[in-house]
Write a protein that holds these residues in place. Structure first.
Motif, PDB file in Angstrom:
ATOM      1  N   ALA A   1      11.719  -6.377  -0.256  1.00  0.00           N
ATOM      2  CA  ALA A   1      10.431  -5.694  -0.297  1.00  0.00           C
ATOM      3  C   ALA A   1      10.584  -4.365  -1.025  1.00  0.00           C
ATOM      4  N   LEU A   2       9.534  -3.990  -1.768  1.00  0.00           N
ATOM      5  CA  LEU A   2       9.549  -2.710  -2.461  1.00  0.00           C
ATOM      6  C   LEU A   2       9.508  -1.566  -1.459  1.00  0.00           C
ATOM      7  N   THR A   3      10.115  -0.461  -1.811  1.00  0.00           N
ATOM      8  CA  THR A   3      10.024   0.752  -0.993  1.00  0.00           C
ATOM      9  C   THR A   3       9.298   1.859  -1.749  1.00  0.00           C
ATOM     10  N   ASN A   4       9.174   1.699  -3.066  1.00  0.00           N
ATOM     11  CA  ASN A   4       8.475   2.676  -3.905  1.00  0.00           C
ATOM     12  C   ASN A   4       7.616   1.945  -4.917  1.00  0.00           C
TER      13      ASN A   4
ATOM     14  N   GLU B 218       0.843  -1.184   0.000  1.00  0.00           N
ATOM     15  CA  GLU B 218       0.000   0.000   0.000  1.00  0.00           C
ATOM     16  C   GLU B 218       0.878   1.233   0.000  1.00  0.00           C
ATOM     17  N   THR B 219       0.354   2.272  -0.636  1.00  0.00           N
ATOM     18  CA  THR B 219       1.092   3.535  -0.666  1.00  0.00           C
ATOM     19  C   THR B 219       1.076   4.150   0.727  1.00  0.00           C
TER      20      THR B 219
ATOM     21  N   VAL C 128       5.981   3.069  -0.598  1.00  0.00           N
ATOM     22  CA  VAL C 128       5.030   2.006  -0.275  1.00  0.00           C
ATOM     23  C   VAL C 128       5.566   1.160   0.876  1.00  0.00           C
ATOM     24  N   ARG C 129       4.655   0.378   1.472  1.00  0.00           N
ATOM     25  CA  ARG C 129       5.022  -0.602   2.489  1.00  0.00           C
ATOM     26  C   ARG C 129       4.282  -1.897   2.186  1.00  0.00           C
ATOM     27  N   ARG C 130       4.905  -3.016   2.564  1.00  0.00           N
ATOM     28  CA  ARG C 130       4.276  -4.317   2.369  1.00  0.00           C
ATOM     29  C   ARG C 130       3.229  -4.507   3.449  1.00  0.00           C
TER      30      ARG C 130
END
Length: 75
Positions: free
Chosen positions: A30-33, A7-8, A41-43
């Protein structure tokens, strides 16, 4: 490949987070953007599909007397 929910992270007060799914290897960080917009973003951790222990059931106690009744062995 696993599907992860992200989610953003709202940048302004009152902004609602937006969720999206992405397939990644479990080895990937994990993505950060957001991959398209660059927004931070965060997981999101969600409940699983309940596949652990499929086919196994715990015995259920039908009596009272100090048992929790879930087969946990507390009697």
């Amino acid at each position: 490949m696993a599907t992860y929910i992200y989610e953003t992270i709202p940048q302004t007060e009152g902004e609602a987070p937006k969720r999206f799914e992405i397939k990644q290897s479990m080895r990937d960080a994990a993505l950060t953007n957001h991959p398209e917009t660059g927004v931070p973003v965060r997981r999101v951790i969600t409940g699983g599909a309940g596949l652990m222990g499929v086919g196994q059931t715990a015995p259920v106690s039908s009596g009272g007397g100090g048992h929790c009744g879930t087969g946990c062995g507390c009697h």
